[in-house]
Design an enzyme around this catalytic site. Sequence first.
Site, mmCIF file in Angstrom:
data_model
loop_
_atom_site.group_PDB
_atom_site.id
_atom_site.type_symbol
_atom_site.label_atom_id
_atom_site.label_comp_id
_atom_site.label_asym_id
_atom_site.label_seq_id
_atom_site.Cartn_x
_atom_site.Cartn_y
_atom_site.Cartn_z
ATOM 1 N N ASN A 156 0.801 -1.221 0.000
ATOM 2 C CA ASN A 156 0.000 0.000 0.000
ATOM 3 C C ASN A 156 0.834 1.271 0.000
ATOM 4 O O ASN A 156 0.322 2.345 -0.328
ATOM 5 C CB ASN A 156 -0.952 0.012 1.200
ATOM 6 C CG ASN A 156 -0.232 -0.196 2.511
ATOM 7 O OD1 ASN A 156 0.372 -1.247 2.739
ATOM 8 N ND2 ASN A 156 -0.281 0.791 3.385
ATOM 9 N N CYS A 330 -3.905 4.701 7.716
ATOM 10 C CA CYS A 330 -4.147 4.200 9.068
ATOM 11 C C CYS A 330 -3.081 4.638 10.055
ATOM 12 O O CYS A 330 -3.264 4.529 11.259
ATOM 13 C CB CYS A 330 -4.247 2.675 9.046
ATOM 14 S SG CYS A 330 -5.606 2.084 8.022
#
Length: 384
Positions: A156, A330
Amino acid sequence: MSAVVTYLDVAATTRVDPRVADVVHHWMTEDFGNAGSRTHEFGARAKKAVQEARTFLAGTVGAKTEEVIFTSGATESNNIALLGMAPHGEKSGRKHIITSAIEHKAVIEPLLHLRDARGFEVDFLEPGPSGRVSKEAVMERVRPDTLLVSLMHVNNETGVIQPVAELAEELRQTPTFLHVDAAQGYGKVAQDLKAPIDLISISGHKIGAPKGVGALVTRRRGWDKVPLEPIMFGGGQERKLRPGTLAVPLIMGLYEAARIFQENRSQWESDARHMRERLLAALEKTRFQINGDADQSVPHILNVTFVGLNAEALIVRIKDQVAVATGSACTSASYTPSHVLTAMGLPHDVATNGLRFSWFPGQVADFDPEGLAETIAHMQPGAA
């Protein structure tokens, strides 16, 4: 008049496709039935629609309809896969798990829980500067008591593609199961996920579907099911692995987004690659390094460090031009070095100041990479 800011952070989330939004709205306001209601047509239509969505998603990864369960997203899918395998590991005495040090926190944290609270042994493999964990490095660690390998499909932060298809073929000959977090790769690197991967986690909001929907593929080995046990209880929906009323509007949104992506994937990939070339060409007037193997990456994610520049300060300076990130959404509140870039063995200043650009080609038509490059070049030490 405010400046137009180009959104270059689709690795964090994507805009919901207007066609998807229309589908979601329909199933929220017109065909709004509960797929578990068996006494009337409203429920029957919802159940039929969910089954159609399930069949389609299964087909995109070469699975069977009944092997797909719907979840709230990749984080929940990862938790069901990893924590749900634990009882089988405990019963069989196979409590060794292999993963990589560059996984998303939605994989790392459940595995740390299994290690710290339930006595599992977890090997965290480091990929080296390429950002790619080799198949050989994984297979060298597989032991008779290895329950599971968990390896992401596409990283990611760097966009580097991991060798999950090759690994699946190897592990299929052993008792060790393979779980793949495909949040970033689903829909984009389609063929990899048709390999015999036991467990695949899918996220909707990375492909133009709403947040809050995803899936877990649980592929059989012959007649044998993956030995998962539920981690939640109440209702028995989704093969008793994921209880709760099915979010029919979101499921249908995921279905529509996946359908659109599948129909347009070749063009999407070509356009995304063209955008990458434009951006890299413009950045030639700056001093930068690409983090991760550029030849083994998806075309729409690029992680770079600009020589002599602090990433946080740079983001503030270019916020009226582009929306970008330093890493995973996150962990974006943290100013510590990226755990991904650190695990790749990159120097502290590089790992701390990596900047991730990620885009969908149809949404960046007005983007001016030359203007962005000019701004960055003027900020670098020694600029005129």
